[in-house]
Design a protein around this motif. Structure first.
Motif, PDB file in Angstrom:
ATOM      1  N   LYS A   1       0.828  -1.199   0.000  1.00 48.57           N
ATOM      2  CA  LYS A   1       0.000   0.000   0.000  1.00 48.57           C
ATOM      3  C   LYS A   1       0.869   1.258   0.000  1.00 48.57           C
ATOM      4  O   LYS A   1       0.529   2.262  -0.633  1.00 48.57           O
ATOM      5  CB  LYS A   1      -0.917   0.001   1.225  1.00 48.57           C
TER       6      LYS A   1
ATOM      7  N   VAL B   1       2.124   1.843  -3.484  1.00 46.83           N
ATOM      8  CA  VAL B   1       1.045   2.358  -4.330  1.00 46.83           C
ATOM      9  C   VAL B   1       0.816   3.840  -4.049  1.00 46.83           C
ATOM     10  O   VAL B   1       0.691   4.651  -4.972  1.00 46.83           O
ATOM     11  CB  VAL B   1      -0.263   1.560  -4.102  1.00 46.83           C
TER      12      VAL B   1
ATOM     13  N   PRO C   1      -1.462   7.364  -7.503  1.00 43.34           N
ATOM     14  CA  PRO C   1      -2.395   7.103  -8.612  1.00 43.34           C
ATOM     15  C   PRO C   1      -3.506   8.132  -8.731  1.00 43.34           C
ATOM     16  O   PRO C   1      -4.026   8.355  -9.829  1.00 43.34           O
ATOM     17  CB  PRO C   1      -2.952   5.705  -8.286  1.00 43.34           C
TER      18      PRO C   1
END
Length: 301
Positions: free
Chosen positions: A18, A21, A26
């Motif tokens: 996580k 990411v 994003p």
């Protein structure tokens, strides 16, 4: 005990994933949708080959953008810890170490560049220019008043140009001008939000903020706003020889700009354009309606 340790280990791995990411941000990839501008206005949206190439170009920009964000977070980790929101970023919060972030960068950057060259050489060069502009921004330009915002605007322009080059189509100078002005509007809005949110601690977080004041930024926003509306209106007047239906999209642009100003002045937000768009339903609906209306006008003779 082993089951407990296994669960703890799995939880740690999930948290680490996580973190990676989040490090790639994003949510901010929405800005890369500017790559599709040339595809839409060149009337090739429903051409599968063209759409596929632009979609791949979009993915390349997402990967290279992630690389830029990683570098920014590594460089600005200490300053981010002073920011009420940025202190939660993976590196600033300690979720991901600087070494882990740099290893991630070393893997992602070559993949993005190689993929871009496989797609189109001209596009790849624009992608590299985009990356170089952002690195230069992180190292030097972000400390230079006005030029810092213009550097951000250049990033948006390069996205539009890249989207045109990958499918070899002409892009109207009016579209480039509107993109430049809109991105300047977003850039100055971001600076204004930073001044308002950080208040007395603005200089310690970002040195360039001492060169700005709310009065100065408000003047810049007034100029850019007027120019954006005028440039887009002129584009709609001249978009087609005898087809003036694009003028019907002007109210969407007016509402979008006014709504964004409402957000930055009344709600004291706007520090992150992508989060602002995704979190404000009226603004998101307006953008979708603008896109649908534009496509209908451009594609239905």
């Amino acid at each position: 005990m082993s089951k407990v340790s296994d669960k703890a280990e799995k939880a740690g791995i999930v948290d680490k994933i996580k973190g990676y990411v989040r490090l790639a941000r994003p949510k901010q990839w929405i800005k890369n949708l500017f790559v599709f501008a040339a595809l839409i206005f060149a009337k090739h949206v429903f051409d599968v080959d063209y759409f596929t190439k632009v979609l791949l170009a979009f993915l390349c920009f997402c990967m290279i953008s992630a690389c830029v964000y990683i570098i920014n977070d590594v460089v600005d980790a200490e300053k981010d810890r002073l920011h009420p929101k940025k202190k939660l970023r993976p590196i600033a919060s300690g979720m991901i170490s600087k070494t882990e972030a740099l290893v991630f960068l070393a893997v992602l950057l070559p993949v993005a560049v190689t993929f871009a060259f496989m797609l189109d050489t001209s596009f790849a060069l624009v992608l590299l220019l985009y990356f170089a502009n952002n690195i230069l921004y992180s190292i030097k330009v972000k400390h230079m008043v006005i030029l810092d915002v213009m550097s951000i605007a250049l990033g948006f322009l390069l996205r539009v140009i890249g989207g045109a080059l990958v499918i070899k189509v002409y892009i109207s100078p009016w579209i480039l001008l509107c993109t430049l002005l809109l991105s300047l509007f977003l850039g100055f809005s971001k600076r204004r939000n930073e001044l308002v949110v950080l208040e007395n601690g603005a200089n310690s977080h970002r040195k360039i903020l001492k060169e700005y004041s709310l009065e100065f930024i408000d003047n810049m926003l007034s100029i850019v706003t007027a120019c954006t509306v005028m440039a887009y209106s002129l584009y709609t007047f001249m978009s087609s020889n005898e087809n003036y239906y694009m003028m019907l999209t002007i109210p969407y642009v007016l509402y979008g700009i006014f709504r964004y100003q409402y957000i930055i002045y009344q709600k004291k937000e706007g520090g992150s354009p992508e989060e602002t768009v995704l979190s404000d339903l009226p603004l998101m609906i307006n953008i979708i309606l603008w896109a649908l209306t534009s496509i209908i006008i451009l594609y239905v003779e």
